[in-house]
Design a protein around this motif. Structure first.
Motif, short mmCIF file in Angstrom:
data_model
loop_
_atom_site.label_atom_id
_atom_site.label_comp_id
_atom_site.label_asym_id
_atom_site.label_seq_id
_atom_site.Cartn_x
_atom_site.Cartn_y
_atom_site.Cartn_z
N UNK A 135 0.85 -1.18 0.00
CA UNK A 135 0.00 0.00 0.00
C UNK A 135 0.90 1.24 0.00
N UNK A 136 1.06 1.85 -1.16
CA UNK A 136 1.97 2.97 -1.32
C UNK A 136 1.60 4.15 -0.43
N UNK A 137 0.32 4.45 -0.32
CA UNK A 137 -0.12 5.59 0.50
C UNK A 137 0.17 5.36 1.98
N UNK A 138 -0.07 4.17 2.44
CA UNK A 138 0.22 3.85 3.83
C UNK A 138 1.72 3.88 4.09
N UNK A 139 2.50 3.40 3.14
CA UNK A 139 3.95 3.46 3.24
C UNK A 139 4.41 4.92 3.35
N UNK A 140 3.85 5.77 2.53
CA UNK A 140 4.19 7.20 2.56
C UNK A 140 3.82 7.81 3.92
N UNK A 141 2.67 7.46 4.44
CA UNK A 141 2.24 7.97 5.74
C UNK A 141 3.18 7.53 6.86
#
Length: 165
Positions: A135-141
């Motif tokens: 999950x790219x967005x969760x990784x970024x968060x």
């Protein structure tokens, strides 16, 4: 829908488990939270794990004290990651809960976090890290949160630090 399933052995565990809940909410991670016992409601525990897995549970967090077998029971009924939070208690200085979580037989892994509040917080973070693998967005968060933690330490230090000149 993917989510984290949180199981507590008793209502008294919620005071600590709510720390994990706060972290999951902070990252907008869906979760469920129930009270079930490895010993007092074993059928409920087994049925919940099976149902949650079918509905999309990707990680299980199990919080229990004393003879803390809840995480082991979870691990016996799923191949999803199981994260244990040993609950603090006055019996045997909480070592009984810790050992019940970490002393799993080979082939049935349980990732065990610290006893109590730090364990609850880190269980939520570890669950999020597992979900962030795809999950790219969760990784970024998570990366942003780590940066915020670093900045907070630096700012806290600046408020009180004394350095020799």
């Amino acid at each position: 829908m993917s989510f984290v399933a949180i199981l507590m052995g008793s209502k008294s565990d919620y005071e600590i488990v709510k720390e994990a809940e706060k972290i999951l909410k902070k990252f907008n991670v869906s979760y469920e939270l129930i009270i079930t016992s490895a010993h007092r409601s074993p059928t409920r525990t087994k049925l919940y794990i099976e149902d949650a897995e079918k509905r999309g549970a990707k990680v299980f967090i199990a919080a229990a004290g004393m003879a803390a077998h809840l995480a082991g029971v979870c691990a016996a009924h799923t191949i999803k990651p199981v994260l244990a939070i040993p609950m603090p208690n006055s019996n045997l200085a909480s070592m009984d809960a810790l050992f019940s979580c970490v002393q799993m037989p080979s082939g049935i892994p349980v990732a065990t976090l610290a006893i109590g509040k730090a364990g609850a917080i880190n269980a939520a973070y570890l669950a999020i890290q597992i979900l962030a693998l795809d999950n790219i967005e969760l990784n970024k968060s998570l990366l942003e949160d780590r940066q915020e933690q670093q900045e907070k330490i630096i700012n806290d230090s600046k408020e009180i630090e004394v350095l020799l000149q």
